[in-house]
Design an enzyme around this catalytic site. Structure first.
Site, PDB file in Angstrom:
ATOM      1  N   PHE A  41     -44.721  18.642 148.703  1.00 22.65           N
ATOM      2  CA  PHE A  41     -44.212  17.607 149.607  1.00 22.65           C
ATOM      3  C   PHE A  41     -44.992  17.576 150.911  1.00 22.65           C
ATOM      4  CE2 PHE A  41     -40.634  17.924 146.730  1.00 22.65           C
ATOM      5  CZ  PHE A  41     -40.258  16.601 146.610  1.00 22.65           C
ATOM      6  N   ARG A  42     -45.321  18.762 151.416  1.00 17.65           N
ATOM      7  CA  ARG A  42     -45.924  18.827 152.741  1.00 17.65           C
ATOM      8  C   ARG A  42     -47.395  19.225 152.650  1.00 17.65           C
ATOM      9  NH1 ARG A  42     -42.119  17.455 155.861  1.00 17.65           N
ATOM     10  NH2 ARG A  42     -40.019  17.809 155.116  1.00 17.65           N
ATOM     11  N   ASP A  50     -38.053  21.165 140.313  1.00 23.66           N
ATOM     12  CA  ASP A  50     -38.781  20.674 139.139  1.00 23.66           C
ATOM     13  C   ASP A  50     -38.244  21.193 137.810  1.00 23.66           C
ATOM     14  OD1 ASP A  50     -39.849  23.355 138.953  1.00 23.66           O
ATOM     15  OD2 ASP A  50     -41.337  22.787 140.448  1.00 23.66           O
ATOM     16  N   HIS A  73     -32.013  23.540 146.132  1.00 23.40           N
ATOM     17  CA  HIS A  73     -32.101  22.124 146.513  1.00 23.40           C
ATOM     18  C   HIS A  73     -31.823  21.191 145.350  1.00 23.40           C
ATOM     19  CE1 HIS A  73     -34.817  24.070 149.688  1.00 23.40           C
ATOM     20  NE2 HIS A  73     -33.682  23.778 150.261  1.00 23.40           N
ATOM     21  N   CYS A 115     -17.329  11.338 140.068  1.00 19.67           N
ATOM     22  CA  CYS A 115     -16.727  12.284 139.119  1.00 19.67           C
ATOM     23  C   CYS A 115     -17.544  13.561 138.961  1.00 19.67           C
ATOM     24  CB  CYS A 115     -16.494  11.619 137.761  1.00 19.67           C
ATOM     25  SG  CYS A 115     -17.993  11.355 136.792  1.00 19.67           S
ATOM     26  N   CYS A 163     -17.736   5.916 135.044  1.00 19.29           N
ATOM     27  CA  CYS A 163     -16.527   5.872 135.872  1.00 19.29           C
ATOM     28  C   CYS A 163     -16.652   4.865 137.011  1.00 19.29           C
ATOM     29  CB  CYS A 163     -16.211   7.267 136.437  1.00 19.29           C
ATOM     30  SG  CYS A 163     -17.143   7.696 137.928  1.00 19.29           S
ATOM     31  N   SER A 191     -43.530  31.186 148.292  1.00 24.28           N
ATOM     32  CA  SER A 191     -42.784  30.437 149.312  1.00 24.28           C
ATOM     33  C   SER A 191     -43.339  30.788 150.677  1.00 24.28           C
ATOM     34  CB  SER A 191     -41.295  30.782 149.261  1.00 24.28           C
ATOM     35  OG  SER A 191     -40.623  30.202 150.370  1.00 24.28           O
ATOM     36  N   ASP A 222     -52.898  35.009 143.993  1.00 23.93           N
ATOM     37  CA  ASP A 222     -52.485  33.880 143.171  1.00 23.93           C
ATOM     38  C   ASP A 222     -51.273  34.329 142.339  1.00 23.93           C
ATOM     39  OD1 ASP A 222     -52.209  32.038 141.035  1.00 23.93           O
ATOM     40  OD2 ASP A 222     -54.336  31.517 141.167  1.00 23.93           O
TER      41      ASP A 222
END
Ligand code: ZN
Length: 267
Positions: free
Chosen positions: A34-35, A104, A140, A151, A175, A213, A254
């Site tokens: 994303f960044r 993902d 997330h 529902c 619903c 991370s 890696d």
């Protein structure tokens, strides 16, 4: 003895081992980040994908979200050697939980793949699959699912995105409730139960592996320090993280090489 060898010995001795993973474990599978340079938010306006917009203008949100979904998951991504090594460690009883920042679904895919291999293998002597179950906590959410806001029903995202593409905006559940991507949107709070569970796992862990991370986004940023307070923290990441100073082992490598090597050393 190198760092990974001593870490493997710790994992062997530990009763609870928890891994936390971030974008760096999925980047080698080709999943866009994303960044950063060439991140998804370089091509898309993140302001169009907020929880506020979903609530105000669900039809417009879904219209735009289809383009984003294609950018993110237009190709089918495969779990890589790091995902598979974690799933194998879990299947072998060395890893109790994976807490991930990624949406993902690749940890689930890797687990299904490893289970499939085990089921076909001749050394599968377990009567029940419970013994190899491990928890996958998606902090997330999971972008390959949608959830009805009324529902709570969850289902595969693909047919719902197809409906949206055909003009069924916003797509609705049987619903009558609106479907929402089953992810935490900008401006939306993480479910309290999910955060609480992640903290419990971090607190219970004897070994906590922070993998791929940058450890800057909450709650992932605080979990490693919490784990390090009375356990062993290992950081496996290409770049420095703010938690490196708290870690007993820092492996600047890696993840698709380091995690399979760690798994080999554990056995
Ligand atoms: Zn519903």
């Amino acid at each position: 003895m190198d760092d990974l060898e001593s870490l493997a010995a710790e994992i062997d001795r530990a009763s609870t081992v928890v891994a936390l993973t971030g974008a760096g474990i999925s980047a080698p599978s080709g999943v866009p980040t994303f960044r950063g340079d060439d991140g998804v938010w370089e091509h898309f306006d993140e302001g169009q994908f907020t929880y506020g917009r979903f609530q105000r203008d669900p039809a417009g949100f879904w219209d735009d979200r289809g383009d984003l979904q294609r950018e993110l998951f237009g190709e089918a991504y495969e779990p890589n050697a790091a995902h598979v090594a974690l799933a194998e460690l879990a299947a072998e009883g060395y890893l109790d939980a994976v807490v991930t920042q990624n949406t993902d679904g690749l940890h689930r895919d890797a687990t299904a793949r490893v289970r499939g291999a085990t089921a076909d293998g001749e050394n599968d002597t377990t009567d029940e699959s419970e013994g190899t179950d491990h928890e996958i906590l998606e902090l997330h959410g999971n972008a390959r699912r949608v959830r009805c806001v009324d529902c709570g029903r969850r289902q595969d995202a693909d047919p719902v995105f197809e409906r949206a593409e055909d003009g069924d905006l916003p797509p609705r559940c049987d619903c009558g409730g609106t479907f929402k991507p089953d992810v935490v949107l900008f401006g939306e709070q993480l479910p309290g139960a999910v955060i609480q569970r992640a903290r419990t796992l971090a607190g219970e862990s004897d070994v906590f592996l922070a993998i791929g991370s940058s450890l800057v986004v909450q709650p992932a940023a605080s979990l490693p320090r919490q784990a390090a307070a009375d356990g062993t923290l290992a950081v496996i990441n290409l770049e420095e993280t703010p938690c490196d100073g708290d870690a007993a082992v820092v492996c600047r490598a890696d993840v698709t090489e380091a995690v399979p090597r760690l798994r080999e050393l554990v056995r």
